[in-house]
Design a protein around this motif. Structure first.
Motif, mmCIF file in Angstrom:
data_model
loop_
_atom_site.group_PDB
_atom_site.id
_atom_site.type_symbol
_atom_site.label_atom_id
_atom_site.label_comp_id
_atom_site.label_asym_id
_atom_site.label_seq_id
_atom_site.Cartn_x
_atom_site.Cartn_y
_atom_site.Cartn_z
ATOM 1 N N HIS A 62 0.841 -1.201 0.000
ATOM 2 C CA HIS A 62 0.000 0.000 0.000
ATOM 3 C C HIS A 62 0.880 1.256 0.000
ATOM 4 C CE1 HIS A 62 -3.124 -2.848 0.699
ATOM 5 N NE2 HIS A 62 -4.012 -1.992 1.166
ATOM 6 N N ALA A 63 1.954 1.233 0.784
ATOM 7 C CA ALA A 63 2.859 2.390 0.851
ATOM 8 C C ALA A 63 3.522 2.641 -0.504
ATOM 9 C CB ALA A 63 3.911 2.180 1.937
ATOM 10 N N ASP A 64 3.981 1.570 -1.151
ATOM 11 C CA ASP A 64 4.582 1.720 -2.486
ATOM 12 C C ASP A 64 3.565 2.262 -3.491
ATOM 13 O OD1 ASP A 64 7.029 0.776 -1.580
ATOM 14 O OD2 ASP A 64 6.711 -1.262 -2.340
ATOM 15 N N GLN A 65 2.318 1.806 -3.362
ATOM 16 C CA GLN A 65 1.259 2.283 -4.255
ATOM 17 C C GLN A 65 1.013 3.771 -4.040
ATOM 18 O OE1 GLN A 65 -0.293 0.269 -6.591
ATOM 19 N NE2 GLN A 65 -1.261 2.113 -7.393
ATOM 20 N N ASP A 66 0.992 4.197 -2.775
ATOM 21 C CA ASP A 66 0.802 5.623 -2.475
ATOM 22 C C ASP A 66 1.931 6.464 -3.053
ATOM 23 O OD1 ASP A 66 -1.663 5.448 -1.175
ATOM 24 O OD2 ASP A 66 -0.749 5.154 0.797
ATOM 25 N N THR A 67 3.160 5.967 -2.960
ATOM 26 C CA THR A 67 4.307 6.679 -3.531
ATOM 27 C C THR A 67 4.151 6.801 -5.045
ATOM 28 O OG1 THR A 67 5.764 5.919 -1.765
ATOM 29 C CG2 THR A 67 6.819 6.640 -3.813
ATOM 30 N N LEU A 68 3.742 5.726 -5.697
ATOM 31 C CA LEU A 68 3.533 5.750 -7.142
ATOM 32 C C LEU A 68 2.388 6.693 -7.515
ATOM 33 C CD1 LEU A 68 4.693 4.427 -9.693
ATOM 34 C CD2 LEU A 68 2.965 2.643 -9.444
#
Length: 167
Positions: A62-68
């Motif tokens: 989820h954190a990586d998705q938010d960064t993207l």
């Protein structure tokens, strides 16, 4: 015992369609085993017709998705997703992204490239193989087109996945 198992299955099916029903589920930490196996098969089947591909992304936290998601908004770069953390099939291990590899090993996202020189774009040949393996393609979406994206949703909506239901 049979009645109890049937009741559990029906309760699960009913819970999937009721938007207020939550289910406890362990966090997803990698690709679903079927998606992993089919992504490997996609690489192999593409190679058989002279097309090299690279899986450029698969499970995403989820954190990586938010960064993207911030890319092209509050961070540099073009917008590449409209999904926040928890809103992408990548977050549930059900999606991959791919790129083509040229004969010289260069990674490209050129949908017109015909490296195997058969008169058809390699990109679309890979997509057709992927569809034959059970993937759906982000290039077929009605709104935002995500051409490198392939997913297997197993008939689960993002809402169901967010509420803890898993294939």
């Amino acid at each position: 015992m049979f009645v109890a198992s049937m009741l559990a299955v029906r309760t699960d099916e009913l819970g999937r369609i009721l938007p207020f029903v939550q289910k406890d589920a362990p966090p997803v930490t990698g690709l679903h085993p079927v998606v992993l196996a089919k992504s490997k098969e996609l690489v192999e089947e593409s190679a058989k017709i002279g097309i090299g591909i690279l899986i450029t992304d698969d499970f995403r936290s989820h954190a990586d998705q938010d960064t993207l998601f911030e890319q092209g908004r509050t961070a540099k770069g073009p917008v590449v997703t409209h999904a926040r953390g928890g809103e992408s099939y990548h977050n549930y291990g059900l999606a991959i992204d791919f790129a083509l590899k040229t004969k010289k090993g260069q990674v490209i996202w050129d949908m017109e490239y015909d490296g195997n020189r058969n008169g058809e774009p390699d990109w679309l040949e890979v997509v057709n193989i992927a569809k034959g393996l059970g993937f759906s393609w982000g290039g077929d979406w009605k709104g935002f087109k995500d051409y490198p994206h392939l997913q297997m949703d197993f008939d689960y909506s993002i809402s169901e996945l967010q509420r803890g239901y898993r294939p």
